[in-house]
Scaffold this active site. Structure first.
Site, PDB file in Angstrom:
ATOM      1  N   ASP A  94      -7.627  -5.667  -4.938  1.00  0.00           N
ATOM      2  CA  ASP A  94      -6.705  -5.917  -3.829  1.00  0.00           C
ATOM      3  C   ASP A  94      -6.817  -7.348  -3.312  1.00  0.00           C
ATOM      4  O   ASP A  94      -6.874  -7.586  -2.107  1.00  0.00           O
ATOM      5  CB  ASP A  94      -6.921  -4.928  -2.675  1.00  0.00           C
ATOM      6  CG  ASP A  94      -5.908  -5.156  -1.547  1.00  0.00           C
ATOM      7  OD1 ASP A  94      -4.719  -5.319  -1.847  1.00  0.00           O
ATOM      8  OD2 ASP A  94      -6.316  -5.191  -0.367  1.00  0.00           O
ATOM      9  N   ASN A 144      -0.713  -7.777  -3.883  1.00  0.00           N
ATOM     10  CA  ASN A 144      -1.393  -6.945  -4.868  1.00  0.00           C
ATOM     11  C   ASN A 144      -0.427  -6.023  -5.604  1.00  0.00           C
ATOM     12  O   ASN A 144       0.600  -5.614  -5.054  1.00  0.00           O
ATOM     13  CB  ASN A 144      -2.460  -6.088  -4.188  1.00  0.00           C
ATOM     14  CG  ASN A 144      -1.863  -5.172  -3.125  1.00  0.00           C
ATOM     15  OD1 ASN A 144      -1.522  -5.632  -2.039  1.00  0.00           O
ATOM     16  ND2 ASN A 144      -1.733  -3.885  -3.420  1.00  0.00           N
ATOM     17  N   GLU A 177       0.819  -1.214   0.000  1.00  0.00           N
ATOM     18  CA  GLU A 177       0.000   0.000   0.000  1.00  0.00           C
ATOM     19  C   GLU A 177       0.856   1.269   0.000  1.00  0.00           C
ATOM     20  O   GLU A 177       0.330   2.384   0.039  1.00  0.00           O
ATOM     21  CB  GLU A 177      -0.933   0.004   1.214  1.00  0.00           C
ATOM     22  CG  GLU A 177      -2.145  -0.888   1.043  1.00  0.00           C
ATOM     23  CD  GLU A 177      -1.783  -2.353   0.843  1.00  0.00           C
ATOM     24  OE1 GLU A 177      -2.169  -2.916  -0.203  1.00  0.00           O
ATOM     25  OE2 GLU A 177      -1.103  -2.937   1.705  1.00  0.00           O
TER      26      GLU A 177
END
Length: 617
Positions: free
Chosen positions: A317, A275, A191
């Site tokens: 995700d 991801n 992230e």
């Protein structure tokens, strides 16, 4: 109770020792211990201990407890080596060595001094999935990416090395895997635009042995383009570079914060990549290889043998980091070396772990709707790819468009909470999330050390269901079907344990430890611990008596609202609103609870033990 290795098992142990770390094989070969987070190298989380059975598990009682002194999400489990238990905590990643023969007396404790600023770049709570053991050392990979080796007897530092840089979002939440003379280490931070990798360090001194990236040039990925296979074909030169636009692979995610398994006979390690970055798929056209991929690599060199990308150009995700469980089973009468993986995307995969051949890909939650299924025709141009349903495609719908009703949610039909496998039933016991979401991508710019998400999410229970947010299921990996399913009010965020006593254990977010019949799923026992359980159930034996232990301490992604005091429904990457009512059932905690049978029941023959439904708590 005696647990004797037969001659075949001894032969396997001795031959395997020439491949794997001998100390790990020796300690995991003792059923009375819990010497690795995954139970064994194959990640089965199965124990041969059988004193606790279907007939007497209802008589379990609390034997003793231990407070960790930390109030955040407690994932992973203790280890037991000999008469010593090693207990870890979330950040600040304290470690305690407890003498099991002396009322859990603290033999030593290790309290690392980490910069608390690292908490700000930990995406989904300050969790840690536990320490490892090898060669007389306890290995801990801290949140700030410091890998430390401690003397298992004294807690003295033997060596330590920094594996990443929190300033650019690199952190750690995963355990490590000791293999041969090395320890395998991953990285978190998808992230934050971190470029995923796996690194092997030498156990002797912490020096780097090899490093394999998830994305980028072949030489940096440790890929031989003509000998690394994907669905039976060479991946070809620059396979990753050709699937990204420009230099996006440098901030492309594919982090490696999940579980690792190892086959000593094939000398291959297996793991999944996470991801792609950003969560806005419109900003990264292409398949984004090799994010969302199962990888098989040589343990000595790190060279890739085969890849399988489960979710090309991920739009939701659906990290691929969940555990790879290795089993030897028959398919149509032919023995096969199998790998079974329950992906965040809601599909349960079975592959040949030697070749990477795809054998099964089926939904293990019937509400999964983003795909109609995987193309299983080897002659098709789309072989191995999931067919995406346009209605739930966040890329096709575009930026600033809210795609509603996507199942599963970003936390997947299962997150990292590991499943278990019983060779007695040949079933997999899987903790699952029964959750859907709304997903709205937006354009985001990359800045090192800052969130690189680019999507707003909200989560809620799946429609047309029991109204709960989780199920605990038994899965047939050969036929790709659910055998039974137990509904739960909240996601099942605890790792499962299967035992030779025919009992399977798991924990719930409200805090219950539950025991169920491995064949039928019938509930046999439950007890409510002081806080929600996101830890993994383990078992060990001491002085002829079997114990079951679990860490409780609510948190993790599902419990991030409680753990971090968040109230905005869209915070916690969408989880806070979905699990808002969790605070009505549990609060923060940090405790190990250990269970035992009463003395008279533990010593009685299994057939004479009372069969009672003793649901306590």
């Amino acid at each position: 109770m005696k647990h004797l290795l037969n001659s075949a098992a001894i032969a396997l142990l001795l031959t395997g020792a020439s491949y794997a770390n001998e100390s790990v094989l020796t300690e995991t070969g003792k059923p009375g211990q819990w010497a690795i987070q995954t139970g064994d190298y194959a990640n089965t989380r199965y124990s041969k201990l059988d004193q606790i059975t279907k007939d007497n598990v209802g008589d379990l009682r609390v034997a003793w407890t231990f407070s960790t002194g930390v109030l955040r999400g407690h994932e992973g489990s203790p280890l037991v080596i000999g008469d010593v238990m090693y207990v870890h905590t979330p950040f600040p990643n304290n470690i305690f060595a407890l003498d099991l023969t002396d009322d859990g007396k603290i033999l030593w404790s290790y309290q690392p001094q980490q910069d608390p600023e690292v908490i700000a770049v930990m995406c989904c709570d300050t969790v840690y999935r536990g320490v490892a053991y090898a060669d007389g050392m306890i290995l801990s990979h801290q949140a700030d990416t410091t890998l430390v080796a401690l003397d298992a007897k004294t807690g003295e530092e033997k060596w330590k090395v920094v594996t990443g840089d929190p300033a650019i979002g690199e952190t750690n939440t995963a355990t490590v895997l000791p293999v041969k003379d090395k320890v395998i280490v991953g990285v978190s931070g998808g992230e934050y635009g971190v470029r995923g990798r796996v690194t092997a360090y030498n156990l002797a001194d912490g020096s780097e042995a090899w490093k394999a990236y998830s994305t980028g040039p072949d030489e940096e990925m440790l890929v031989d383009p003509e000998n690394t296979m994907h669905l039976g074909k060479p991946i070809g030169a620059d396979s990753s570079l050709n699937s990204w636009e420009g230099d996006q692979w440098k901030i492309g995610g594919g982090t490696t914060w999940g579980w690792y398994s190892y086959d000593p006979d094939l000398n291959l390690i297996y793991y999944g990549t996470g991801n792609p970055s950003t969560w806005n798929p419109s900003q990264r056209p292409g398949d984004n290889k090799w994010s969302m991929t199962i990888m098989a690599r040589d343990a000595d060199t790190g060279m890739a043998k085969w890849f399988y990308q489960m979710t090309p150009h991920d739009e939701w995700d659906y990290d691929g980091v969940n555990e790879m469980i290795l089993t030897d089973q028959e398919i149509d009468g032919t023995p096969r070396k199998l790998l079974t993986h329950f992906d965040r995307n809601g599909l349960g995969y079975t592959l040949d772990r030697e070749t990477g051949e795809l054998l099964v890909a089926e939904k293990y939650d019937p509400t999964v709707n983003w795909t109609t299924g995987v193309d299983m025709d080897p002659n098709s141009d789309t072989y191995g790819r999931p067919a995406v349903v346009a209605e739930y495609s966040t890329a096709q719908n575009g930026e600033d468009t809210n795609t509603t009703g996507v199942c599963p949610a970003a936390l997947g039909s299962k997150d990292q909470q590991p499943a278990a496998y019983s060779p007695d039933t040949q079933l997999f016991y899987v903790p699952t999330n029964h959750v859907c979401m709304d997903y709205e991508p937006f354009r985001v710019a990359y800045t090192a050390g800052q969130p690189y998400v680019g999507a707003t999410l909200s989560m809620y229970p799946a429609p047309d269901s029991h109204g709960g947010m989780g199920n605990f299921i038994a899965w047939d990996n050969i036929n790709g079907e659910i055998k039974w399913s137990l509904p739960e009010q909240f996601s099942v965020w605890s790792g499962a344990l299967a035992t030779a006593g025919g009992v399977v254990f798991y924990g719930t977010l409200e805090g219950y430890l539950k025991a169920v019949d491995a064949e039928t799923g019938d509930e046999l026992y439950k007890f409510k611990t002081p806080s929600g359980i996101i830890g993994n159930v383990m078992t060990y034996e001491l002085n002829g008596k079997q114990y079951v232990g679990v860490l409780s301490g609510v948190g993790g992604w599902a419990g991030i609202g409680l753990a971090a005091g968040l109230t905005n429904p869209n915070d916690g990457l969408g989880a806070v609103g979905g699990y808002a009512s969790l605070s009505d059932y549990t609060q923060l905690g940090g405790q190990l609870t250990v269970f035992e049978l009463p003395g008279d029941v533990a010593s009685a023959p299994a057939e004479a033990a009372p069969a009672e439904d003793a649901s306590s708590g």
